[in-house]
Design a protein around this motif. Structure first.
Motif, PDB file in Angstrom:
ATOM      1  N   THR A   1     -28.098  88.874  -0.818  1.00 14.58           N
ATOM      2  CA  THR A   1     -26.764  89.303  -1.253  1.00 14.58           C
ATOM      3  C   THR A   1     -26.272  90.477  -0.424  1.00 14.58           C
ATOM      4  N   LEU A   2     -27.138  91.454  -0.201  1.00 17.56           N
ATOM      5  CA  LEU A   2     -26.755  92.624   0.591  1.00 17.56           C
ATOM      6  C   LEU A   2     -26.448  92.233   2.035  1.00 17.56           C
ATOM      7  N   ALA A   3     -27.227  91.311   2.596  1.00 18.85           N
ATOM      8  CA  ALA A   3     -27.009  90.911   3.985  1.00 18.85           C
ATOM      9  C   ALA A   3     -25.660  90.208   4.157  1.00 18.85           C
ATOM     10  N   VAL A   4     -25.311  89.321   3.237  1.00 15.98           N
ATOM     11  CA  VAL A   4     -24.020  88.630   3.323  1.00 15.98           C
ATOM     12  C   VAL A   4     -22.875  89.622   3.181  1.00 15.98           C
ATOM     13  N   CYS A   5     -23.002  90.569   2.255  1.00 12.92           N
ATOM     14  CA  CYS A   5     -21.965  91.596   2.100  1.00 12.92           C
ATOM     15  C   CYS A   5     -21.861  92.468   3.348  1.00 12.92           C
ATOM     16  N   ALA A   6     -23.005  92.812   3.939  1.00 12.20           N
ATOM     17  CA  ALA A   6     -22.986  93.650   5.144  1.00 12.20           C
ATOM     18  C   ALA A   6     -22.352  92.915   6.320  1.00 12.20           C
ATOM     19  N   GLY A   7     -22.626  91.612   6.464  1.00 15.86           N
ATOM     20  CA  GLY A   7     -22.004  90.852   7.542  1.00 15.86           C
ATOM     21  C   GLY A   7     -20.495  90.768   7.388  1.00 15.86           C
ATOM     22  N   SER A   8     -20.025  90.596   6.160  1.00 17.29           N
ATOM     23  CA  SER A   8     -18.577  90.571   5.921  1.00 17.29           C
ATOM     24  C   SER A   8     -17.954  91.933   6.206  1.00 17.29           C
ATOM     25  N   ALA A   9     -18.641  93.013   5.823  1.00 18.53           N
ATOM     26  CA  ALA A   9     -18.143  94.363   6.103  1.00 18.53           C
ATOM     27  C   ALA A   9     -18.093  94.635   7.603  1.00 18.53           C
ATOM     28  N   LEU A  10     -19.028  94.061   8.359  1.00 20.45           N
ATOM     29  CA  LEU A  10     -19.018  94.242   9.810  1.00 20.45           C
ATOM     30  C   LEU A  10     -17.759  93.650  10.422  1.00 20.45           C
ATOM     31  N   PHE A  11     -17.374  92.471   9.979  1.00 25.58           N
ATOM     32  CA  PHE A  11     -16.154  91.865  10.517  1.00 25.58           C
ATOM     33  C   PHE A  11     -14.909  92.660  10.111  1.00 25.58           C
ATOM     34  N   LEU A  12     -14.912  93.194   8.889  1.00 28.14           N
ATOM     35  CA  LEU A  12     -13.779  94.003   8.460  1.00 28.14           C
ATOM     36  C   LEU A  12     -13.684  95.310   9.248  1.00 28.14           C
ATOM     37  N   GLY A  13     -14.846  95.839   9.651  1.00 30.37           N
ATOM     38  CA  GLY A  13     -14.867  97.088  10.409  1.00 30.37           C
ATOM     39  C   GLY A  13     -14.638  96.921  11.888  1.00 30.37           C
ATOM     40  N   MET A  14     -14.462  95.694  12.340  1.00 33.20           N
ATOM     41  CA  MET A  14     -14.276  95.443  13.766  1.00 33.20           C
ATOM     42  C   MET A  14     -12.788  95.494  14.115  1.00 33.20           C
ATOM     43  N   HIS A  15     -12.270  96.717  14.250  1.00 24.56           N
ATOM     44  CA  HIS A  15     -10.893  96.892  14.669  1.00 24.56           C
ATOM     45  C   HIS A  15     -10.843  97.971  15.741  1.00 24.56           C
ATOM     46  N   GLU A  16      -9.708  98.154  16.330  1.00 24.99           N
ATOM     47  CA  GLU A  16      -9.576  99.013  17.512  1.00 24.99           C
ATOM     48  C   GLU A  16      -9.875 100.477  17.182  1.00 24.99           C
ATOM     49  N   LYS A  17     -10.522 101.153  18.176  1.00 23.11           N
ATOM     50  CA  LYS A  17     -10.776 102.593  18.127  1.00 23.11           C
ATOM     51  C   LYS A  17     -11.530 103.005  16.865  1.00 23.11           C
ATOM     52  N   ALA A  18     -12.571 102.297  16.554  1.00 19.05           N
ATOM     53  CA  ALA A  18     -13.403 102.632  15.394  1.00 19.05           C
ATOM     54  C   ALA A  18     -14.869 102.405  15.759  1.00 19.05           C
ATOM     55  N   THR A  19     -15.301 103.008  16.859  1.00 18.13           N
ATOM     56  CA  THR A  19     -16.645 102.755  17.382  1.00 18.13           C
ATOM     57  C   THR A  19     -17.725 103.189  16.396  1.00 18.13           C
ATOM     58  N   VAL A  20     -17.555 104.369  15.802  1.00 21.72           N
ATOM     59  CA  VAL A  20     -18.589 104.896  14.904  1.00 21.72           C
ATOM     60  C   VAL A  20     -18.748 103.999  13.679  1.00 21.72           C
ATOM     61  N   SER A  21     -17.637 103.643  13.047  1.00 20.39           N
ATOM     62  CA  SER A  21     -17.726 102.790  11.858  1.00 20.39           C
ATOM     63  C   SER A  21     -18.258 101.407  12.209  1.00 20.39           C
ATOM     64  N   LEU A  22     -17.928 100.904  13.407  1.00 17.53           N
ATOM     65  CA  LEU A  22     -18.429  99.601  13.834  1.00 17.53           C
ATOM     66  C   LEU A  22     -19.946  99.629  13.992  1.00 17.53           C
ATOM     67  N   LEU A  23     -20.466 100.677  14.620  1.00 23.21           N
ATOM     68  CA  LEU A  23     -21.913 100.790  14.811  1.00 23.21           C
ATOM     69  C   LEU A  23     -22.626 101.017  13.477  1.00 23.21           C
ATOM     70  N   LEU A  24     -22.000 101.754  12.567  1.00 23.32           N
ATOM     71  CA  LEU A  24     -22.606 101.958  11.249  1.00 23.32           C
ATOM     72  C   LEU A  24     -22.683 100.640  10.477  1.00 23.32           C
ATOM     73  N   CYS A  25     -21.610  99.855  10.555  1.00 20.71           N
ATOM     74  CA  CYS A  25     -21.624  98.538   9.895  1.00 20.71           C
ATOM     75  C   CYS A  25     -22.682  97.628  10.513  1.00 20.71           C
TER      76      CYS A  25
END
Length: 468
Positions: A344-368
């Motif tokens: 459950t956590l892995a599926v939620c984390a993968g979805s959060a990674l796609f949501l965090g993949m936007h421009e000029k957000a390197t730190v949040s992208l790497l954290l996701c």
């Protein structure tokens, strides 16, 4: 964490000692004097096992950071070098067949020794191809280099599909889950650090220093091969658990029954097939994301360096997640609850990674990415432990081997197909592009749902409780 979905403990309706498998396990243990003892030698053998898997897997992505200069150096199209990772995937299949046949007729020492020999031969060919043949005949040098890469891939199944078997053979019941987790971890970390070592030692613009780097890899592999030959033992003098004793006897009894025949039997077990779905699709989606990370992030304006940092974040956090999960299920073996929680956590984390993949957000992208790696790698020991429990007393290597080879086979068409979908998307940065939707939908239908439906039995644990 492990009780999130509240799975019940072992069924208490029937004393496990009255079951046929419990009686057979007792008989197997009574025939093995000294069963239950562990030896200090296990730490020495574990070190050899871990280093061998790490070094073998670090070869898979050695050329990933220097694809462009190497393609010019060898006078071949760029795809010839970018496909080196797929080369290891394809050669994994004959390697699995060869090493499985060997394990049926011999023991773990011969399997690891053969895999080590293939690794040594492969890295020697890679070094000779680059140092001696490339200046004289670049394309012929590439052919020899390719053969060397394939030989390394043939030895990979020895380390990727046998960590549970190794932990069961050498370690006690309270330690084997953690050891199996670490055994799964080091080869995966080797894959992640393979390209990182290349970046540290080789100049990516013109591949300067590549000859020295390949020479270092060759020297390390030769020394490690010598260590395997002299010091790696197949098993301790006496088995540490009833499962280890039983596994030895079942393996001897079913030597006439091939691994592939056992795999066909596994396909007829509904609970095992739920685990098969979770592992095969989950690891495939994760591999597709990591392999195409630069393509996913490139749509949002990130440079090519983001893929290397993402791999490092994924693997570093994955180390923590996998080890913590191994410790938890080793102390409180609620495998079903752990499987449901981590999936459950892995599926939620993968979805959060796609949501965090936007421009000029390197730190949040790497954290996701790090959170996804931590949760995704935590699922693996839970699945392997559930598979062994559900299929006991079937040989351990049969149930875990089918999982690994299935996800390898699925990755062969999945990565290029997803790459084609990404190429048709254009350069627009979207939170949920068609490629994102495909990955998330597959994860929900074939990972999360089967994990929540899984109700497999603790057959191995029942036999060991009966022994106590």
């Amino acid at each position: 964490f492990v009780r999130l979905f509240g799975s019940k403990p072992l069924p208490a309706e029937m004393d496990p000692c009255t079951r046929a498998e419990g009686a057979a396990a007792l008989q197997a243990t009574s025939d093995s004097s000294g069963a239950g003892r562990v030896y200090c030698l296990r730490w020495h053998v574990l070190t050899i096992w871990l280093l061998s898997g790490f070094v073998n897997q670090s070869m898979w992505l050695s050329f990933a950071p220097v694809v462009n200069p190497c393609s010019k150096m060898y006078n071949v199209p760029r795809i010839f070098f970018s496909s080196f990772a797929s080369c290891g995937t394809v050669t994994y299949i004959p390697g699995t067949w060869w090493l499985s046949k060997m394990l049926e007729k011999s023991d773990l020492r011969r399997v690891v020794l053969s895999a080590s020999a293939m690794t040594v031969l492969g890295v020697v060919l890679r070094f000779l191809a680059h140092a001696a043949l490339q200046p004289l005949a670049p394309r012929f040098g590439y052919a020899v280099l390719f053969i060397g890469q394939c030989l390394v891939g043939i030895g990979a199944p020895a380390y990727l599909q046998n960590p549970v078997l190794f932990g069961e053979i050498w370690f006690s019941q309270k330690d084997r889950d953690l050891i199996s987790s670490v055994g799964m971890l080091l080869p995966l970390v080797g894959q992640g650090f393979g390209s990182f070592f290349t970046i540290m030692c080789v100049r990516t613009e013109d591949a300067a220093g590549l000859t020295t780097f390949l020479g270092i890899q060759m020297a390390v592999s030769i020394l490690l091969g010598w260590w395997v030959f002299w010091k790696f033992d197949a098993a301790p003098p006496t088995p540490p658990t009833v499962a280890a004793a039983r596994n030895t006897r079942i393996g001897a009894r079913s030597a006439s029954e091939s691994t592939f025949a056992l795999w066909l039997k596994l396909f007829r077990r509904p609970q095992y097939m739920l685990l098969w779905s979770v592992f095969t699709v989950g690891v495939c989606c994760s591999s597709c994301l990591l392999s195409l990370y630069d393509d996913f992030a490139g749509k949002c304006g990130y440079g090519t360096a983001i893929g290397g940092f993402a791999s490092l974040a994924y693997m570093s956090a994955g180390v923590v997640g996998l080890v913590v999960t191994g410790l938890i299920i080793g102390k409180a073996p609620a495998y079903r609850s752990a499987l449901k929680s981590t999936t459950t956590l892995a599926v939620c984390a993968g979805s959060a990674l796609f949501l965090g993949m936007h421009e000029k957000a390197t730190v949040s992208l790497l954290l996701c990415t790090a959170f996804f790696g931590m949760t995704m790698l935590s699922v693996i020991p839970c699945i392997f432990a559930c598979a062994v429990e559900e299929t006991y007393p079937m040989p351990t290597e049969a149930s875990t081997g089918l999982l690994t080879i299935s996800t390898i086979l699925l990755q062969v068409p999945a990565i290029p197909l997803l790459s084609a979908v990404l190429n048709n998307q254009g350069n627009e940065c979207l939170h949920f592009s068609p490629a994102h939707i495909i990955v998330v939908t597959m994860s929900l239908l074939f990972c999360l749902c089967p994990a929540l439906l899984y109700k497999g039995k603790y057959r191995r644990m029942e036999a060991e409780q009966c022994d106590r």
